[in-house]
Enzyme design. Structure first.
Site, mmCIF file in Angstrom:
data_model
loop_
_atom_site.group_PDB
_atom_site.id
_atom_site.type_symbol
_atom_site.label_atom_id
_atom_site.label_comp_id
_atom_site.label_asym_id
_atom_site.label_seq_id
_atom_site.Cartn_x
_atom_site.Cartn_y
_atom_site.Cartn_z
ATOM 1 N N CYS A 71 -5.949 1.827 6.009
ATOM 2 C CA CYS A 71 -6.532 0.584 6.510
ATOM 3 C C CYS A 71 -5.857 0.250 7.844
ATOM 4 O O CYS A 71 -4.841 0.865 8.206
ATOM 5 C CB CYS A 71 -6.321 -0.531 5.487
ATOM 6 N N GLU B 44 1.014 3.831 1.909
ATOM 7 C CA GLU B 44 1.544 4.216 3.227
ATOM 8 C C GLU B 44 2.699 3.317 3.642
ATOM 9 O O GLU B 44 3.722 3.800 4.149
ATOM 10 C CB GLU B 44 0.437 4.149 4.297
ATOM 11 N N HIS C 61 0.858 -1.191 0.000
ATOM 12 C CA HIS C 61 0.000 0.000 0.000
ATOM 13 C C HIS C 61 0.890 1.235 0.000
ATOM 14 O O HIS C 61 2.056 1.181 0.399
ATOM 15 C CB HIS C 61 -0.885 0.012 1.240
ATOM 16 N N CYS D 144 -2.036 -0.397 7.547
ATOM 17 C CA CYS D 144 -1.247 0.818 7.350
ATOM 18 C C CYS D 144 -1.217 1.678 8.609
ATOM 19 O O CYS D 144 -0.185 2.254 8.947
ATOM 20 C CB CYS D 144 -1.793 1.613 6.166
#
Length: 156
Positions: A82, A54, A52, A85
């Protein structure tokens, strides 16, 4: 630079990612006024469900700074992180999170999100992370429409 300017950079990175067949997420890490990294999601490119934006930003910032302790830094994310993250942001000791679109926006776009709000999760976990929501939300939400128009769009 302002929060909106750093978020604008995260948006441009997400657009770059969309153009490369990636998902519509971008992130920037800043320490003080210094840009450390600006990245996008690379889940499909890397074949890695944890890539992801992040997490990519934290990984690259740690390498660039030579430390896993990113204390005092701010992460800008085009979408509310999420739980995975948010955990990584907490463990990296970033002091601020600024995001645009919500986790509900990502779910509406077709992503299989765990619908736990970042603020609620941080409170439940006792995190001292300062969370700022709604930075350029319309522009961040528009990334989902741009992504859906792309011939390369794939949710996960």
């Amino acid at each position: 630079m302002t929060d909106a300017e750093f978020m604008g950079l995260a948006i441009r990175k997400a657009e770059e990612g969309i153009g490369a067949g990636q998902s519509p997420f971008g992130a920037v890490i800043v320490r003080g006024e210094r840009l450390v990294v600006a990245v996008h999601n690379t889940v499909w490119r890397d074949g890695d469900p944890t890539a992801h934006a992040e997490v990519n930003a934290i990984r690259q910032a740690a390498r660039a700074l030579g430390t896993i302790d990113l204390s005092g830094g701010t992460i800008y994310s085009t979408c509310e992180p999420c739980p995975m993250c948010l955990g990584a942001i907490h463990w990296a000791k970033l002091k601020r999170l600024v995001y645009g679109a919500t986790i509900e926006d990502a779910a509406t776009a077709g992503f299989s999100e765990l619908r736990i709000r970042a603020q609620r999760l941080a409170e439940m976990a006792g995190s001292s992370l300062h969370i700022v929501s709604g930075c350029l939300p319309a522009q961040c939400r528009s990334l989902f429409a741009l992504w859906k128009q792309s011939a390369l769009a794939r949710a996960y």
